[in-house]
Design a protein around this motif. Sequence first.
Motif, PDB file in Angstrom:
ATOM      1  N   GLY A 165       0.808  -1.214   0.000  1.00 56.87           N
ATOM      2  CA  GLY A 165       0.000   0.000   0.000  1.00 56.87           C
ATOM      3  C   GLY A 165       0.839   1.261   0.000  1.00 56.87           C
ATOM      4  N   GLN A 166       0.169   2.373   0.242  1.00 56.03           N
ATOM      5  CA  GLN A 166       0.856   3.658   0.301  1.00 56.03           C
ATOM      6  C   GLN A 166       1.855   3.655   1.448  1.00 56.03           C
ATOM      7  OE1 GLN A 166      -1.791   6.984   0.674  1.00 56.03           O
ATOM      8  NE2 GLN A 166      -0.214   8.509   0.248  1.00 56.03           N
ATOM      9  N   GLY A 167       3.073   4.090   1.177  1.00 50.35           N
ATOM     10  CA  GLY A 167       4.112   4.055   2.198  1.00 50.35           C
ATOM     11  C   GLY A 167       4.574   2.645   2.511  1.00 50.35           C
ATOM     12  N   ALA A 168       4.520   1.753   1.529  1.00 50.96           N
ATOM     13  CA  ALA A 168       4.862   0.341   1.729  1.00 50.96           C
ATOM     14  C   ALA A 168       6.291   0.186   2.251  1.00 50.96           C
ATOM     15  CB  ALA A 168       4.712  -0.425   0.423  1.00 50.96           C
ATOM     16  N   LEU A 169       6.493  -0.892   3.006  1.00 49.34           N
ATOM     17  CA  LEU A 169       7.806  -1.162   3.589  1.00 49.34           C
ATOM     18  C   LEU A 169       8.852  -1.502   2.536  1.00 49.34           C
ATOM     19  CD1 LEU A 169       6.977  -3.327   6.743  1.00 49.34           C
ATOM     20  CD2 LEU A 169       7.948  -1.029   6.711  1.00 49.34           C
ATOM     21  N   PHE A 170       8.409  -2.069   1.411  1.00 49.23           N
ATOM     22  CA  PHE A 170       9.350  -2.550   0.402  1.00 49.23           C
ATOM     23  C   PHE A 170       9.180  -1.783  -0.897  1.00 49.23           C
ATOM     24  CE2 PHE A 170       9.024  -5.943   3.414  1.00 49.23           C
ATOM     25  CZ  PHE A 170      10.307  -6.471   3.483  1.00 49.23           C
ATOM     26  N   ARG A 171      10.306  -1.498  -1.514  1.00 51.15           N
ATOM     27  CA  ARG A 171      10.278  -0.830  -2.818  1.00 51.15           C
ATOM     28  C   ARG A 171       9.774  -1.805  -3.882  1.00 51.15           C
ATOM     29  NH1 ARG A 171      15.111   0.325  -0.521  1.00 51.15           N
ATOM     30  NH2 ARG A 171      16.153  -1.249  -1.814  1.00 51.15           N
ATOM     31  N   LYS A 172       9.214  -1.270  -4.944  1.00 56.69           N
ATOM     32  CA  LYS A 172       8.705  -2.086  -6.023  1.00 56.69           C
ATOM     33  C   LYS A 172       9.810  -2.958  -6.599  1.00 56.69           C
ATOM     34  CE  LYS A 172       6.143  -1.661 -10.377  1.00 56.69           C
ATOM     35  NZ  LYS A 172       5.514  -0.707 -11.332  1.00 56.69           N
ATOM     36  N   GLY A 173       9.583  -4.271  -6.601  1.00 58.22           N
ATOM     37  CA  GLY A 173      10.558  -5.213  -7.127  1.00 58.22           C
ATOM     38  C   GLY A 173      11.633  -5.635  -6.155  1.00 58.22           C
ATOM     39  N   GLU A 174      11.651  -5.058  -4.950  1.00 56.27           N
ATOM     40  CA  GLU A 174      12.681  -5.424  -3.970  1.00 56.27           C
ATOM     41  C   GLU A 174      12.477  -6.876  -3.519  1.00 56.27           C
ATOM     42  OE1 GLU A 174      14.369  -3.981   0.425  1.00 56.27           O
ATOM     43  OE2 GLU A 174      12.693  -2.947  -0.533  1.00 56.27           O
ATOM     44  N   PRO A 175      13.523  -7.707  -3.568  1.00 59.57           N
ATOM     45  CA  PRO A 175      13.378  -9.118  -3.167  1.00 59.57           C
ATOM     46  C   PRO A 175      12.944  -9.252  -1.710  1.00 59.57           C
ATOM     47  CG  PRO A 175      15.444  -8.760  -4.339  1.00 59.57           C
ATOM     48  CD  PRO A 175      14.869  -7.413  -4.049  1.00 59.57           C
ATOM     49  N   LEU A 176      12.051 -10.203  -1.462  1.00 56.78           N
ATOM     50  CA  LEU A 176      11.514 -10.427  -0.124  1.00 56.78           C
ATOM     51  C   LEU A 176      11.685 -11.891   0.265  1.00 56.78           C
ATOM     52  CD1 LEU A 176       9.748  -9.687   2.387  1.00 56.78           C
ATOM     53  CD2 LEU A 176       7.743 -10.155   0.956  1.00 56.78           C
ATOM     54  N   TRP A 177      12.273 -12.128   1.432  1.00 55.89           N
ATOM     55  CA  TRP A 177      12.310 -13.448   2.051  1.00 55.89           C
ATOM     56  C   TRP A 177      11.357 -13.391   3.236  1.00 55.89           C
ATOM     57  CZ3 TRP A 177      18.177 -15.082   2.564  1.00 55.89           C
ATOM     58  CH2 TRP A 177      18.751 -15.095   1.286  1.00 55.89           C
ATOM     59  N   LEU A 178      10.368 -14.255   3.254  1.00 57.43           N
ATOM     60  CA  LEU A 178       9.354 -14.238   4.301  1.00 57.43           C
ATOM     61  C   LEU A 178       9.562 -15.432   5.229  1.00 57.43           C
ATOM     62  CD1 LEU A 178       6.795 -12.926   5.452  1.00 57.43           C
ATOM     63  CD2 LEU A 178       5.451 -14.280   3.824  1.00 57.43           C
ATOM     64  N   VAL A 179       9.759 -15.138   6.525  1.00 59.67           N
ATOM     65  CA  VAL A 179       9.962 -16.168   7.544  1.00 59.67           C
ATOM     66  C   VAL A 179       8.809 -16.097   8.532  1.00 59.67           C
ATOM     67  CG1 VAL A 179      11.522 -17.104   9.303  1.00 59.67           C
ATOM     68  CG2 VAL A 179      12.461 -15.873   7.321  1.00 59.67           C
ATOM     69  N   GLY A 180       8.128 -17.215   8.745  1.00 63.24           N
ATOM     70  CA  GLY A 180       7.021 -17.254   9.696  1.00 63.24           C
ATOM     71  C   GLY A 180       7.151 -18.444  10.617  1.00 63.24           C
ATOM     72  N   HIS A 181       6.774 -18.258  11.895  1.00 68.38           N
ATOM     73  CA  HIS A 181       6.912 -19.327  12.890  1.00 68.38           C
ATOM     74  C   HIS A 181       5.547 -19.749  13.423  1.00 68.38           C
ATOM     75  CE1 HIS A 181       7.348 -20.551  17.241  1.00 68.38           C
ATOM     76  NE2 HIS A 181       8.108 -21.436  16.639  1.00 68.38           N
ATOM     77  N   SER A 182       5.330 -21.055  13.544  1.00 63.94           N
ATOM     78  CA  SER A 182       4.129 -21.631  14.150  1.00 63.94           C
ATOM     79  C   SER A 182       2.875 -21.182  13.389  1.00 63.94           C
ATOM     80  CB  SER A 182       4.076 -21.245  15.630  1.00 63.94           C
ATOM     81  OG  SER A 182       3.154 -22.050  16.327  1.00 63.94           O
ATOM     82  N   LEU A 183       1.942 -20.495  14.053  1.00 58.40           N
ATOM     83  CA  LEU A 183       0.776 -19.962  13.348  1.00 58.40           C
ATOM     84  C   LEU A 183       1.226 -18.964  12.292  1.00 58.40           C
ATOM     85  CD1 LEU A 183      -2.263 -19.568  12.943  1.00 58.40           C
ATOM     86  CD2 LEU A 183      -2.213 -17.886  14.798  1.00 58.40           C
ATOM     87  N   GLY A 184       2.296 -18.217  12.591  1.00 60.86           N
ATOM     88  CA  GLY A 184       2.847 -17.285  11.614  1.00 60.86           C
ATOM     89  C   GLY A 184       3.355 -17.995  10.374  1.00 60.86           C
TER      90      GLY A 184
END
Length: 321
Positions: free
Chosen positions: A72-91
């Motif tokens: 969304g507006q003011g997004a944490l990541f720039r357009k096209g920036e690589p993202l590694w997503l780590v989630g634990h348990s329910l996450g």
Amino acid sequence: SGKISRVVCVDWLGMGGSARPSCWESPVRSIFSGFGHSSGNSPSRFSLCNSIYTPSRAVDFFLDPFDRLLTGQGALFRKGEPLWLVGHSLGGYLAARYAMRINRRQQSATSSREDTTTSPNLEKLILASPVGFQPLSPEDRIPSSSLPTALRLVDALWNANFTPQSIVRIMGSSRGRQAAKRALRGRIPHLNSQCSDLLAEYLYHITVAPASGEYAMNSLLEPAATGEGAGVYAREPLGGGVMTGHFICDNSWERGRSLHSVKVLFGDNDWMHFHEPSARKEMESLTDASGIDTSVHLVPGAGHHLYLDNPESFLKHVLED
């Protein structure tokens, strides 16, 4: 490591330090399952909070604001920036569901020749001791009436939306703080007294904060006992071909997909370990169907909180290709 430029830690909506929507806006599963109109996993039309959440709606409760945070507006990541997503348990379960959502979005954009870069550039997914891979067969489930008294009590409290956080709230300030300290020192004994006290105070405050996201325990998950033992299952599982089905594609779509790697981790002394066989089967199917590189690993000397029990091995798996 040189592979990552920054680490962003996010508390899901209704949990940790994030906003706490009211009971009426939280993922509460109705406790009146015997009344009103209901079918399958859909709760009845009666709820003390007037919050009638199916598992799918409960997933959206978490993923919608998370998606806005990333895109969304003011997004944490720039357009096209690589993202590694780590989630634990329910996450971990929610991270997998988010990857499935992003894949559907990118697939739709590719089919209609739209710009796929408007979606997060999710390259790697790491699921740490995730719940949800092992499907629960009705034939394997032991009826509540046949369970020992202690397990019947757990089942009843769970389905009444009574959470572990509720217990700490009932204990009051003094006893609640002591309980948080004992739990923390038993979990991370190597912390010095000052750090332990500070972290215990934080743990106490996020535990007794107004109930909100914790209701997902009942709307997304359910406890059950089978001939193999007792455990927690997802009402809408990832295993049994469900996750694979979201990534089946032809060669033209494969070029538009950003996800290249899925890694699942369990501790070798992990109470979620019973999900491992189904996770391995699902990852093998996912690779065969989509070409995504997948793997399942056991972290030695670790339980459910593998990132605390063996941080060196955990980080090695996160950073490795």
